[in-house]
Design an enzyme around this catalytic site. Structure first.
Site, PDB file in Angstrom:
ATOM      1  N   CYS A  75     -72.919  45.631   6.391  1.00  0.00           N
ATOM      2  CA  CYS A  75     -71.893  44.946   5.607  1.00  0.00           C
ATOM      3  C   CYS A  75     -71.716  45.715   4.308  1.00  0.00           C
ATOM      4  CB  CYS A  75     -72.337  43.514   5.325  1.00  0.00           C
ATOM      5  SG  CYS A  75     -71.242  42.581   4.232  1.00  0.00           S
ATOM      6  N   CYS A  95     -65.449  48.642   5.434  1.00  0.00           N
ATOM      7  CA  CYS A  95     -65.888  47.303   5.834  1.00  0.00           C
ATOM      8  C   CYS A  95     -66.164  47.384   7.322  1.00  0.00           C
ATOM      9  CB  CYS A  95     -64.811  46.258   5.538  1.00  0.00           C
ATOM     10  SG  CYS A  95     -65.202  44.602   6.180  1.00  0.00           S
TER      11      CYS A  95
END
Length: 264
Positions: free
Chosen positions: A73, A183
């Site tokens: 993440c 991302c």
């Protein structure tokens, strides 16, 4: 040999793009994955809240006796990776530095774009890492807050997804030669992103780049999993409904997986 699992954490399903690459490159490793879909996306949240949530995920993985933790993440990496890495006595990897390094190698004209959540982009961490390693590279950053909800709701092939991606990325068209997907959710929109920017733009998957570093650290610390482990099994956990997570995960990983709901 060390047959303990590798732990992966993410705000939701995006980190599965990293898991998919690990399964391809290192199929003998066991995986424990926790996706915090109930509180996704992390990007719009305050840094202190992201830090708190990340530590909850880390503590959960530690109860599973993992040998390494991967921050799958970008937002959690930007906010809490350094702190967690210093606090633990097992290797802790993030996805940002591998992505930044790969972008520098890939760019042909020194014009790199970075897309990510609002928190990742506002932190400036990609620009900092890229320009630290290659000061002459021009970095254009763009927050894409509407992308994660598309992926979490499994609408990646919808007309709405295409419209949102086209509208959001319009400022980058014709201005970059390389784009960092900053991302881990974004590779699930890779086809649409490539269509918007054109085939000449190289897309860098920060999560996939991270797997190469995982392999290096496994060798360095001599904690590779055994290729003969007959009890190898992956475990996937989500803080939201398991049915939706399972549908996305099974499709992306190209295999049926079991998903367990947990409350942190």
């Amino acid at each position: 040999m060390d047959n303990r699992p590798i732990g992966f954490l993410d705000s939701g399903v995006g980190g599965l793009t990293v898991v998919s690459e690990l399964m391809r490159q290192l199929p003998h490793e066991k995986i424990i994955y926790i996706g915090d879909s109930a509180r996704a996306p992390y990007g719009p949240r305050p840094a202190e809240q992201i830090r708190e949530y990340t530590w909850e995920l880390v503590r959960f993985l530690l109860t599973k006796h993992v040998k390494m933790i991967v921050f799958a993440c970008n937002t959690a990496t930007a906010v809490a990776w350094e702190e967690v890495k210093e606090a633990l006595d097992i290797p802790v990897l993030g996805v940002i530095l591998p992505g930044a390094s790969a972008a520098i190698k890939a760019t042909s004209g020194g014009k790199v774009g970075v897309i990510g959540t609002s928190m990742t982009i506002s932190s400036g961490i990609y620009q900092e890492k890229i320009q630290l390693l290659a000061p002459t590279v021009q970095v254009t950053s763009l927050a894409c807050p509407r992308f994660v909800p598309i992926v979490e709701s499994n609408e990646i092939s919808s007309s709405v997804a295409k419209k949102i991606v086209y509208e959001t990325l319009a400022p980058l068209v014709g201005k970059i030669d390389t784009l960092v997907l900053g991302c881990t959710h974004y590779p699930l929109l890779r086809t649409i992103i490539q269509n918007v920017l054109g085939p000449q733009v190289k897309l860098i998957d920060s999560g996939a780049e991270c797997v190469r570093d995982i392999s290096v650290l496994l060798n360095y610390f001599e904690i590779n999993g055994s290729r003969d482990d007959e009890h190898r099994r992956h475990h996937f956990y989500t803080t939201a409904g398991s049915d939706s997570f399972q549908a996305i995960a099974s499709a992306w990983l190209n295999q049926t997986i079991d998903v367990e709901h947990v409350t942190l």
